[in-house]
Motif scaffolding. Sequence first.
Motif, PDB file in Angstrom:
ATOM      1  N   PRO A  36       0.833  -1.210   0.000  1.00 17.31           N
ATOM      2  CA  PRO A  36       0.000   0.000   0.000  1.00 17.31           C
ATOM      3  C   PRO A  36       0.866   1.259   0.000  1.00 17.31           C
ATOM      4  CG  PRO A  36       0.011  -1.012   2.187  1.00 17.31           C
ATOM      5  CD  PRO A  36       0.930  -1.814   1.331  1.00 17.31           C
ATOM      6  N   ILE A  37       1.041   1.832  -1.199  1.00 15.57           N
ATOM      7  CA  ILE A  37       1.801   3.083  -1.312  1.00 15.57           C
ATOM      8  C   ILE A  37       0.877   4.258  -0.994  1.00 15.57           C
ATOM      9  CG2 ILE A  37       3.342   4.442  -2.774  1.00 15.57           C
ATOM     10  CD1 ILE A  37       3.823   1.973  -4.448  1.00 15.57           C
ATOM     11  N   VAL A  38      -0.421   4.075  -1.234  1.00 16.78           N
ATOM     12  CA  VAL A  38      -1.374   5.092  -0.789  1.00 16.78           C
ATOM     13  C   VAL A  38      -1.190   5.275   0.712  1.00 16.78           C
ATOM     14  CG1 VAL A  38      -3.145   3.311  -0.570  1.00 16.78           C
ATOM     15  CG2 VAL A  38      -3.816   5.705  -0.592  1.00 16.78           C
ATOM     16  N   PRO A  39      -1.017   6.512   1.192  1.00 19.36           N
ATOM     17  CA  PRO A  39      -0.659   6.709   2.599  1.00 19.36           C
ATOM     18  C   PRO A  39      -1.767   6.350   3.580  1.00 19.36           C
ATOM     19  CG  PRO A  39      -0.954   8.821   1.478  1.00 19.36           C
ATOM     20  CD  PRO A  39      -1.006   7.770   0.424  1.00 19.36           C
ATOM     21  N   MET A  40      -1.358   5.819   4.734  1.00 20.76           N
ATOM     22  CA  MET A  40      -2.307   5.481   5.788  1.00 20.76           C
ATOM     23  C   MET A  40      -2.915   6.721   6.422  1.00 20.76           C
ATOM     24  SD  MET A  40      -0.279   2.257   7.505  1.00 20.76           S
ATOM     25  CE  MET A  40      -1.552   1.804   8.696  1.00 20.76           C
ATOM     26  N   PHE A  41      -2.317   7.891   6.179  1.00 17.08           N
ATOM     27  CA  PHE A  41      -2.923   9.117   6.715  1.00 17.08           C
ATOM     28  C   PHE A  41      -4.021   9.649   5.809  1.00 17.08           C
ATOM     29  CE2 PHE A  41       1.181  10.612   4.717  1.00 17.08           C
ATOM     30  CZ  PHE A  41       0.653  11.282   3.631  1.00 17.08           C
ATOM     31  N   HIS A  42      -4.307   8.952   4.703  1.00 14.83           N
ATOM     32  CA  HIS A  42      -5.313   9.440   3.755  1.00 14.83           C
ATOM     33  C   HIS A  42      -6.363   8.363   3.500  1.00 14.83           C
ATOM     34  CE1 HIS A  42      -7.056  11.812   0.620  1.00 14.83           C
ATOM     35  NE2 HIS A  42      -6.797  10.920  -0.300  1.00 14.83           N
ATOM     36  N   VAL A  43      -7.592   8.615   3.933  1.00 16.98           N
ATOM     37  CA  VAL A  43      -8.765   7.770   3.663  1.00 16.98           C
ATOM     38  C   VAL A  43      -8.509   6.298   3.974  1.00 16.98           C
ATOM     39  CG1 VAL A  43     -10.740   7.569   2.105  1.00 16.98           C
ATOM     40  CG2 VAL A  43      -9.010   9.263   1.635  1.00 16.98           C
ATOM     41  N   ASN A  44      -7.983   6.024   5.179  1.00 14.47           N
ATOM     42  CA  ASN A  44      -7.790   4.647   5.638  1.00 14.47           C
ATOM     43  C   ASN A  44      -6.939   3.808   4.683  1.00 14.47           C
ATOM     44  OD1 ASN A  44      -9.414   4.997   7.962  1.00 14.47           O
ATOM     45  ND2 ASN A  44     -11.263   4.669   6.744  1.00 14.47           N
ATOM     46  N   ALA A  45      -6.010   4.486   3.961  1.00  8.15           N
ATOM     47  CA  ALA A  45      -5.164   3.762   2.989  1.00  8.15           C
ATOM     48  C   ALA A  45      -6.013   2.922   2.046  1.00  8.15           C
ATOM     49  CB  ALA A  45      -4.117   2.911   3.693  1.00  8.15           C
ATOM     50  N   TRP A  46      -7.173   3.490   1.662  1.00  2.00           N
ATOM     51  CA  TRP A  46      -8.111   2.824   0.769  1.00  2.00           C
ATOM     52  C   TRP A  46      -8.590   1.496   1.369  1.00  2.00           C
ATOM     53  CZ3 TRP A  46      -5.293   3.553  -4.611  1.00  2.00           C
ATOM     54  CH2 TRP A  46      -5.147   4.934  -4.856  1.00  2.00           C
ATOM     55  N   SER A  47      -8.579   1.392   2.704  1.00  2.00           N
ATOM     56  CA  SER A  47      -9.024   0.249   3.510  1.00  2.00           C
ATOM     57  C   SER A  47      -8.092  -0.951   3.432  1.00  2.00           C
ATOM     58  CB  SER A  47     -10.453  -0.192   3.155  1.00  2.00           C
ATOM     59  OG  SER A  47     -10.498  -1.086   2.074  1.00  2.00           O
ATOM     60  N   ILE A  48      -6.923  -0.824   2.838  1.00  2.00           N
ATOM     61  CA  ILE A  48      -5.998  -1.956   2.679  1.00  2.00           C
ATOM     62  C   ILE A  48      -5.591  -2.570   4.020  1.00  2.00           C
ATOM     63  CG2 ILE A  48      -3.681  -2.616   1.882  1.00  2.00           C
ATOM     64  CD1 ILE A  48      -4.156  -0.689  -0.502  1.00  2.00           C
ATOM     65  N   PRO A  49      -5.303  -1.775   5.077  1.00  2.00           N
ATOM     66  CA  PRO A  49      -4.956  -2.419   6.356  1.00  2.00           C
ATOM     67  C   PRO A  49      -6.067  -3.314   6.909  1.00  2.00           C
ATOM     68  CG  PRO A  49      -4.279  -0.128   6.379  1.00  2.00           C
ATOM     69  CD  PRO A  49      -5.123  -0.316   5.155  1.00  2.00           C
ATOM     70  N   TYR A  50      -7.311  -3.058   6.504  1.00  2.00           N
ATOM     71  CA  TYR A  50      -8.426  -3.876   6.963  1.00  2.00           C
ATOM     72  C   TYR A  50      -8.718  -5.040   6.011  1.00  2.00           C
ATOM     73  CZ  TYR A  50      -9.204   0.051  10.142  1.00  2.00           C
ATOM     74  OH  TYR A  50      -9.044   1.032  11.102  1.00  2.00           O
ATOM     75  N   CYS A  51      -8.826  -4.745   4.711  1.00  2.00           N
ATOM     76  CA  CYS A  51      -9.215  -5.834   3.800  1.00  2.00           C
ATOM     77  C   CYS A  51      -8.073  -6.823   3.590  1.00  2.00           C
ATOM     78  CB  CYS A  51      -9.744  -5.295   2.473  1.00  2.00           C
ATOM     79  SG  CYS A  51      -8.628  -4.257   1.541  1.00  2.00           S
ATOM     80  N   ALA A  52      -6.820  -6.398   3.722  1.00  2.00           N
ATOM     81  CA  ALA A  52      -5.704  -7.348   3.616  1.00  2.00           C
ATOM     82  C   ALA A  52      -5.737  -8.345   4.766  1.00  2.00           C
ATOM     83  CB  ALA A  52      -4.371  -6.604   3.598  1.00  2.00           C
ATOM     84  N   ALA A  53      -5.997  -7.841   5.990  1.00  2.00           N
ATOM     85  CA  ALA A  53      -6.118  -8.737   7.142  1.00  2.00           C
ATOM     86  C   ALA A  53      -7.345  -9.634   6.997  1.00  2.00           C
ATOM     87  CB  ALA A  53      -6.204  -7.923   8.430  1.00  2.00           C
ATOM     88  N   MET A  54      -8.411  -9.104   6.438  1.00  2.00           N
ATOM     89  CA  MET A  54      -9.651  -9.865   6.248  1.00  2.00           C
ATOM     90  C   MET A  54      -9.424 -11.100   5.387  1.00  2.00           C
ATOM     91  SD  MET A  54     -13.130  -8.418   4.433  1.00  2.00           S
ATOM     92  CE  MET A  54     -13.639  -7.312   5.731  1.00  2.00           C
ATOM     93  N   VAL A  55      -8.573 -10.975   4.359  1.00  2.00           N
ATOM     94  CA  VAL A  55      -8.359 -12.109   3.446  1.00  2.00           C
ATOM     95  C   VAL A  55      -7.033 -12.824   3.699  1.00  2.00           C
ATOM     96  CG1 VAL A  55      -9.750 -11.001   1.651  1.00  2.00           C
ATOM     97  CG2 VAL A  55      -7.251 -10.715   1.635  1.00  2.00           C
ATOM     98  N   GLY A  56      -6.195 -12.287   4.591  1.00  2.00           N
ATOM     99  CA  GLY A  56      -4.929 -12.931   4.897  1.00  2.00           C
ATOM    100  C   GLY A  56      -3.814 -12.640   3.919  1.00  2.00           C
ATOM    101  N   ALA A  57      -3.858 -11.475   3.267  1.00  2.00           N
ATOM    102  CA  ALA A  57      -2.790 -11.097   2.337  1.00  2.00           C
ATOM    103  C   ALA A  57      -1.603 -10.513   3.110  1.00  2.00           C
ATOM    104  CB  ALA A  57      -3.309 -10.067   1.327  1.00  2.00           C
ATOM    105  N   LYS A  58      -0.406 -10.870   2.710  1.00  2.00           N
ATOM    106  CA  LYS A  58       0.800 -10.297   3.293  1.00  2.00           C
ATOM    107  C   LYS A  58       0.866  -8.811   2.933  1.00  2.00           C
ATOM    108  CE  LYS A  58       5.856 -10.566   2.795  1.00  2.00           C
ATOM    109  NZ  LYS A  58       6.982 -11.346   2.210  1.00  2.00           N
ATOM    110  N   ILE A  59       1.311  -7.982   3.885  1.00  2.00           N
ATOM    111  CA  ILE A  59       1.385  -6.539   3.677  1.00  2.00           C
ATOM    112  C   ILE A  59       2.844  -6.095   3.732  1.00  2.00           C
ATOM    113  CG2 ILE A  59       0.580  -4.269   4.420  1.00  2.00           C
ATOM    114  CD1 ILE A  59      -1.662  -5.679   5.971  1.00  2.00           C
ATOM    115  N   VAL A  60       3.220  -5.219   2.794  1.00  2.00           N
ATOM    116  CA  VAL A  60       4.557  -4.634   2.778  1.00  2.00           C
ATOM    117  C   VAL A  60       4.400  -3.118   2.847  1.00  2.00           C
ATOM    118  CG1 VAL A  60       6.734  -4.404   1.513  1.00  2.00           C
ATOM    119  CG2 VAL A  60       5.429  -6.548   1.392  1.00  2.00           C
ATOM    120  N   PHE A  61       4.861  -2.515   3.953  1.00  2.00           N
ATOM    121  CA  PHE A  61       4.713  -1.074   4.158  1.00  2.00           C
ATOM    122  C   PHE A  61       6.008  -0.354   3.757  1.00  2.00           C
ATOM    123  CE2 PHE A  61       1.508  -2.241   7.581  1.00  2.00           C
ATOM    124  CZ  PHE A  61       0.421  -1.723   6.889  1.00  2.00           C
TER     125      PHE A  61
END
Length: 543
Positions: free
Chosen positions: A226-251
């Motif tokens: 997620p290059i979209v910043p976490m300070f802007h609109v919930n990072a397009w919800s990636i921190p939530y939907c990635a955990a929801m489906v079990g996708a690995k996250i690289v910040f």
Amino acid sequence: MLAGQMMTQALTITSIMEFADRVFPEVEIVSFTAENPLHRYTLADAFRRSRQLANALAAAGVQTGDRIATLAWNDYRHFELYYAVPCSGAVCHTINPRLFPEQIDYIINHAEDKLLFTDPAFLPLLEQSKSTLPTLTKIVVLTNAANMPQTSLSNIEDYESFIADHADHFDWPDIDENTASGLCYTSGTTGNPKGVLYSHRSCVLHSYAAALPDTMNLSSKDVILPIVPMFHVNAWSIPYCAAMVGAKIVFPGAKMGDGETLQRLINSEQVTISAGVPTIWLALLNYLRESGKKISSLKRIVVGGAACPLSIIEEFQEKHDVYTHQSWGMTETSPLGVFNTLKSGMDDLPKKELDQIRLKQGRPVFGVDLRIVADDGSIQPWDGESIGEVRIKGNWICSAYYKYEGKASHDEHGYLKTGDVACMDKRGYMRITDRSKDVIKSGGEWISSIELENVAVGHPAILEAAVIGIPDVKWSERPLLIAVKLAGEKIDEKTLLSYLDGKVAKWWIPENVVFVDELPHTATGKVSKKDLRSQFANYITKS
């Protein structure tokens, strides 16, 4: 009415966390931080530390509904805040550090934030405001004691010390799904920024929609950057939907605009999907061109925040086999409104027709209701030609601004008036033609600055371009093309204007081009048309 006999479960961020903790505890989160260029741990580690953080917040006196601010990059500590704060009943208020200091002051004071969690890099910014933030009881710096910088701020502590002595078990409260979970302010291009207050329910539904096959198509097999910043609109919800489906996250931390770091992270962590604004992709492509390096694992990118030029789409596809999805939304829409994926059978369309579809922002996502409204209030047909303002309502659309008493932003039918001008084609694809304040009216006819910009950027010598309207005696207004050349490239006004010929309507082609070293950008990475209009207020056209 015969009622159904099905169970109900509150749609809360807590439910995402508890599900991911049980089902995907081993999934990795990798972060670039100033103190550690490759921090690595698992979702189980993250949620264990979130429980410590929740206990620390309670010990600091945080109560239900309190606003807890963050001024931070994309990294693992910010991820922990994304869960601990809303799941404990407070509100995670993400603040854009690229805003002007006066705007940050206003936002913190307007939200009445109780605690502030900040990246060390932003301490100098806060030191300028230390006497104007009366509601803050504590500032926590997102680092450890060994890397804590010197500061003149009082009542301040490093993050690791803040959570260290607290238990890693926490009884999460039962939260009504309509409880506020997050707060994000608009960039304030006209007047003060306005707060958008998200709920647990809206975030969960938005995360479901974002992960769907015809949107980001996320699964446990994905690695997402997620290059979209976490300070802007919930990072397009990636921190939530990635955990929801079990996708690995690289910040990417503070390196979200650094092409070399992004390329290295993509390859080393085998990233499959990423999301960000067009300026980010330009930086990555420039690095790939100059270095000759590849991004072999990356399969698709999502572009939002501004229209994506065809040149970016083609270069990613032809040189790197990466598919580009356009999308559209705004702070008020959480932000997902439309997303561009092809319908069945479209792959076989002629390239020219396919390109025109892919240049559009996309189709509405289930969960939102979108319409195009003309100046007279009539609803425009989906014919690919009739334009009007985009108006939208739905399950994750802002119904009102936080503590705002200004002019209503919704129409009489409850639709949010977005200020974007667009048309819908018969297939259901939306094409944004401009912001209402940016559309150029020349001789009584409309010119789309966005389409002109996208064509201009397609020239191999042009890095970035913007178009604004300037006064004209004969035509009332004419377009002015302002362009940035790629390093080492030579191109003149005549060559660039000739390049536009045949690609847009002839009467759209500007009479004037100005080459500049760089374009001004807003805090969210978009080109600032407001600043350009001010800069070229006295420009005299050649026509």
